[in-house]
Scaffold this active site. Sequence first.
Site, PDB file in Angstrom:
ATOM      1  N   ASN A   1      21.780  70.550 -54.806  1.00 49.58           N
ATOM      2  CA  ASN A   1      21.090  69.594 -53.940  1.00 49.58           C
ATOM      3  C   ASN A   1      21.218  68.156 -54.422  1.00 49.58           C
ATOM      4  OD1 ASN A   1      19.981  71.884 -52.503  1.00 49.58           O
ATOM      5  ND2 ASN A   1      18.730  72.155 -54.334  1.00 49.58           N
ATOM      6  N   CYS A   2      22.220  67.877 -55.270  1.00 48.05           N
ATOM      7  CA  CYS A   2      22.369  66.534 -55.834  1.00 48.05           C
ATOM      8  C   CYS A   2      23.661  65.886 -55.364  1.00 48.05           C
ATOM      9  CB  CYS A   2      22.456  66.602 -57.357  1.00 48.05           C
ATOM     10  SG  CYS A   2      20.911  66.922 -58.153  1.00 48.05           S
ATOM     11  N   PHE A   3      23.619  64.574 -55.244  1.00 45.43           N
ATOM     12  CA  PHE A   3      24.852  63.855 -54.941  1.00 45.43           C
ATOM     13  C   PHE A   3      25.235  62.955 -56.097  1.00 45.43           C
ATOM     14  CE2 PHE A   3      23.158  64.910 -50.775  1.00 45.43           C
ATOM     15  CZ  PHE A   3      24.256  65.567 -50.253  1.00 45.43           C
TER      16      PHE A   3
ATOM     17  N   ARG B   1      27.041  73.183 -61.126  1.00 44.91           N
ATOM     18  CA  ARG B   1      26.639  71.895 -60.565  1.00 44.91           C
ATOM     19  C   ARG B   1      25.416  72.085 -59.676  1.00 44.91           C
ATOM     20  NH1 ARG B   1      26.993  68.090 -56.687  1.00 44.91           N
ATOM     21  NH2 ARG B   1      28.053  66.134 -57.167  1.00 44.91           N
TER      22      ARG B   1
END
Lengths: 112, 102, 125
Positions: free
Chosen positions: A110-112, A107
């Site tokens: 740095n992503c939401f 995953r």
Amino acid sequence: MSSLLLKDQRRIDLDEDGYLRCLEDWDEDVAAGLASAASLQLSAAHWEIIILLREFYAAHGLSPAMRALVKFTSRKLGPDKGRSVYLMTLFPGNPALLGAKIAGLPRPENCF
Amino acid sequence: MTTLHTVNKHSLNSDLLTSCLRVARGGDCILLIEDGIYNVRTLEDLAARQGCELSGLQCCVLHDDLTARGLAEKDLPDFISAVDQAGFVALACAHRQSVHWF
Amino acid sequence: MTSNASGRKNLTFISRRSPYGSGYAKACLDMVLSAAVFDQHVTLVFMDDGVLQLQPNQQAGDIHAKDLSAALAALPLYDVDNVYADRDSLTRRGMFSDQLAIEVRLCDADKIAEIIRQSDVVFTL
């Protein structure tokens, strides 16, 4: 622990977000299975990006965030494809997250 | 546009103070904390060797870190003063940014 | 170069540890990439042992670690273009500025002092 059952009855372990627990499990059938779990049918256009994502990971040891994926795509496939709109049509919602999942990468951090 | 620098190790076993002195500029404050306290005896020499002008800098130690290590305010050279926790906060507010050398 | 109404801040990261001796170098890069993803104005400075991250030909797999210099090579893809290495730190470690793992701008102490002063927040790790 969740898992993915493939057509050939192989069972692939997934983490709680649906990413591969063991990256070595990945192959084209696994990608198709992960895509189908996300209601996606993989086309040649999808594969082009999947290969690119794997290339990014092999080069940098990172799953790209959206910004980096767009720029990398633009560099490799040209500015027409290196746009978030294009990537969104292939991997709806969040292309960086969904793309990484199907390409068998961790995953993106740095992503939401 | 000045900076508060904190340093928490002794210069004999780390390059923290050296690096801090290299980039500290006039108006900045160097606050020695934790084991950085031990630099009080060598700060002047180190700065001289680096050609760093201490006169434009404010030099402080955190009072409780000083006394905990068996030193007292009377042991400080003239150019170093002691501040308490509230003084630490005041320094952080008085400068635009803080750089923690740790 | 100062922060503006858009909420963009000048964040400076001073990376000053070797790549594999601790988690600091990797943590610093992770923070840099996250800040870039959130569209902040990021400056990265390699100083002290941090310049050791720029050593070319790292074979981190040999110690079962991830190659940090390979990850550093992704910085331009995150639009992190303000990347500096302290010339003095390189020299003291016998490193040559024309033989580094990634492209960086060389800087001296005065430049680092200037970068710090133009920052809203400075992280050293």
